[in-house]
Write a protein that holds these residues in place. Sequence first.
Motif, PDB file in Angstrom:
ATOM      1  N   CYS A  49       2.088  -4.537  -1.269  1.00 17.03           N
ATOM      2  CA  CYS A  49       1.372  -5.777  -1.592  1.00 17.03           C
ATOM      3  C   CYS A  49       2.080  -6.482  -2.753  1.00 17.03           C
ATOM      4  O   CYS A  49       2.465  -5.842  -3.738  1.00 17.03           O
ATOM      5  CB  CYS A  49      -0.064  -5.434  -1.985  1.00 17.03           C
ATOM      6  N   ILE A  50       2.265  -7.776  -2.644  1.00 14.63           N
ATOM      7  CA  ILE A  50       2.928  -8.522  -3.718  1.00 14.63           C
ATOM      8  C   ILE A  50       1.921  -9.349  -4.524  1.00 14.63           C
ATOM      9  O   ILE A  50       2.306 -10.237  -5.291  1.00 14.63           O
ATOM     10  CB  ILE A  50       4.054  -9.427  -3.157  1.00 14.63           C
ATOM     11  N   ASN A  51       0.631  -9.064  -4.314  1.00 13.22           N
ATOM     12  CA  ASN A  51      -0.437  -9.746  -5.063  1.00 13.22           C
ATOM     13  C   ASN A  51      -0.370 -11.270  -4.968  1.00 13.22           C
ATOM     14  O   ASN A  51      -0.631 -11.970  -5.941  1.00 13.22           O
ATOM     15  CB  ASN A  51      -0.406  -9.331  -6.541  1.00 13.22           C
ATOM     16  N   CYS A  52      -0.041 -11.756  -3.786  1.00 13.67           N
ATOM     17  CA  CYS A  52       0.066 -13.211  -3.642  1.00 13.67           C
ATOM     18  C   CYS A  52      -1.300 -13.877  -3.495  1.00 13.67           C
ATOM     19  O   CYS A  52      -1.434 -15.083  -3.698  1.00 13.67           O
ATOM     20  CB  CYS A  52       0.939 -13.551  -2.438  1.00 13.67           C
ATOM     21  N   GLY A  53      -2.314 -13.100  -3.088  1.00 13.41           N
ATOM     22  CA  GLY A  53      -3.676 -13.642  -2.973  1.00 13.41           C
ATOM     23  C   GLY A  53      -3.946 -14.421  -1.696  1.00 13.41           C
ATOM     24  O   GLY A  53      -5.043 -14.961  -1.516  1.00 13.41           O
TER      25      GLY A  53
ATOM     26  N   CYS B 219      -4.455 -13.424   1.322  1.00 12.22           N
ATOM     27  CA  CYS B 219      -5.512 -12.836   2.167  1.00 12.22           C
ATOM     28  C   CYS B 219      -6.890 -13.301   1.696  1.00 12.22           C
ATOM     29  O   CYS B 219      -7.769 -13.589   2.510  1.00 12.22           O
ATOM     30  CB  CYS B 219      -5.415 -11.314   2.183  1.00 12.22           C
TER      31      CYS B 219
ATOM     32  N   MET C 189      -7.327  -7.448  -0.227  1.00 12.14           N
ATOM     33  CA  MET C 189      -6.334  -6.560  -0.847  1.00 12.14           C
ATOM     34  C   MET C 189      -7.013  -5.515  -1.720  1.00 12.14           C
ATOM     35  O   MET C 189      -6.610  -4.360  -1.751  1.00 12.14           O
ATOM     36  CB  MET C 189      -5.283  -7.349  -1.641  1.00 12.14           C
TER      37      MET C 189
ATOM     38  N   CYS D  33      -0.902 -12.070   5.808  1.00 13.89           N
ATOM     39  CA  CYS D  33      -0.271 -11.239   4.780  1.00 13.89           C
ATOM     40  C   CYS D  33       1.255 -11.151   4.962  1.00 13.89           C
ATOM     41  O   CYS D  33       1.726 -10.652   5.987  1.00 13.89           O
ATOM     42  CB  CYS D  33      -0.874  -9.834   4.815  1.00 13.89           C
TER      43      CYS D  33
HETATM   44  S1  SF4 Z   1      -1.795 -11.280   1.431  1.00 15.94           S
HETATM   45 FE1  SF4 Z   1      -3.094  -9.926   0.203  1.00 15.94          FE
HETATM   46  S2  SF4 Z   1      -2.492  -7.833   0.764  1.00 15.94           S
HETATM   47 FE2  SF4 Z   1      -0.903  -9.230   1.518  1.00 15.94          FE
HETATM   48  S3  SF4 Z   1       0.636  -9.240  -0.085  1.00 15.94           S
HETATM   49 FE3  SF4 Z   1      -0.715 -10.973  -0.498  1.00 15.94          FE
HETATM   50  S4  SF4 Z   1      -2.321 -10.152  -1.869  1.00 15.94           S
HETATM   51 FE4  SF4 Z   1      -1.234  -8.401  -0.984  1.00 15.94          FE
END
Ligand code: SF4
Length: 431
Positions: free
Chosen positions: A360-364, A366, A377, A410
Amino acid sequence: MKAIKAKPFFRGVRLRGRKELSENMSAERPDLAGCEIAIPMKQHVGAPAQPIVSAGERVLRGQPIAVGTGTVCAAVHASVTGTVTAVEERADGRGGRCMFVVIAPDGTDDEAFYPSLEQRDPASILQRIRDCGIVGMGGAGFPSHIKLSPPVPVDTLIVNGAECEPYLTCDDVLMRENRDAIVRGAGYMATALGAQRILIGIERNKPRAAALFEESGLPVILLKKQYPMGSEKHLIYCCTGRKVAPGKLPADVGAVVQNVATALAVCEAVERGKPLIERVVTLSGDGITTPKNLLCPIGAPLSALANACGGIKETAVKMVAGGPMTGTALTGTNAVVTKTTSGFLFMTADETNTQPPTNCINCGRCADVCPMHLMPMQTEFYVNAKEYDKAETYGGVLACIECGACSYICPARRPLAQAIKTAKEQLRRKA
Ligand code: SF4
Ligand code: SF4
C-alpha cells in the motif's frame, strides 16, 4: 412521460462499460439438445430447498421439485420436462457444493404451470410469488415474497434497471423486449406492498430502454453512468432523495427495490402461473467468440452456453459468474445457470488483473471512491492482523456493500474487497 433527473451521489467509479459487445444481441434460446439440466437447491439467500422428487421420476416443466424449508427460503421447479437422473450433492463450479436435482430432458413441451391468478389482491399475489419460487434476480437472491412483506409501511417501489456492472446487458435487452410485462409485474408488486408510487431507475447508457419506458407512463429516473448505481441504497437516494442509514433497511425509508427481471417473473407468475424457471444471461468478454444474451432454463450448463456462443477462445484466462466487479471467479465450466446468474464472462489477460499485489502506498484512493465512506486500507490492515472487532469498530465493515470499487481503483492491486468480505464473515460467525 419525460424522464426525471436523478439526485447525484459523488463517490464510486466510472468504468468502461464494454456493453457494446452484446447490447444489440436479442435474447435467444440456446440449443441444449442432449444436455443434462442440473438444478441447484441453493440459489437464494436462506436455507437450501428440500428436494421432493427422486431418480427415475418424470417431471414436467414448471413442476415443483423442491420446497422451501425454514423462514427464509424459496421453492425450486423443474425448468425442463424429462426424467430425474440423480438427486445428489455436486460442486457448484463457484467454489462450493450443494444438492442438485439432475434432469435428462425428453424434448417434449409438457408443462405444469399454475392457473392464471384470478384474485389479484395483495395476499394472493404474495402467495403466488412464493409458490413460484421468485427471488431477487439482480444478484442478491432474497426471496421476493419476504421482501415484498416489509414490517413497516412502504409507499414507493423502485424498479432497478440500472445494470451498472460492465459487460452485462441482460437487463437492457429484457427491458427493450418485455416493457409492458415489466410494467404490469411492477404493478402487481406495488399492490402486494401497498405502495402508491412506482419509479424505474435506468442508467443513461441504455437510451433505448429509457425511451421505451418513458412512453409507458411509468416515471423514469435517468441515472448517471456511475458504479455502483445499482446498489439499493444509492438507487433509493438517487431516485427519491431518501438516505438509508447504516444498519437500516430500504423499507425504513418507505422504499423497496426490485430488479426488472424480477418484475417480469412476477408478471408471468400472476398472469400465466409460470414459476421462475428461466432467465436471460449475458455471455461476454473478449474471451468468448460471439458475445450474446441467452434465454436459459435454470440449471443449463455453462459449457453448452459457451458452445452456443461459438466457444471459449484460447486467450481467455479467467471466467466469472456475474459482473466483473461483484461476480464470482469460476473454477471450471461445470457451473450452471441459477436464478441469480446475470452473466458469464470470459476475460483475457488484457481485461483482468493477473499481477500480484504490491505494498500500500497510502494514496487514499480506495477511501475516496468508497460509496459507503469507509476506509478500506485501514480495514485490510486489521483483517491481516486478524483484529476483526477493530475492523468493525474503526472501519465499520458491516456497512460495506461489497461493490469492489476500492479494489478496482487501488494502484497497488490490494485485495481490499476480499479482505472486507473476510472480516464480515468472521464477525457474523462470532455474532
Ligand atoms: S488505494 Fe488504498 S490500499 Fe491501495 S495503495 Fe492507495 S491507500 Fe493503499
Ligand atoms: S469498502 Fe466496501 S463499499 Fe467501500 S468501496 Fe470497498 S467494497 Fe465498496
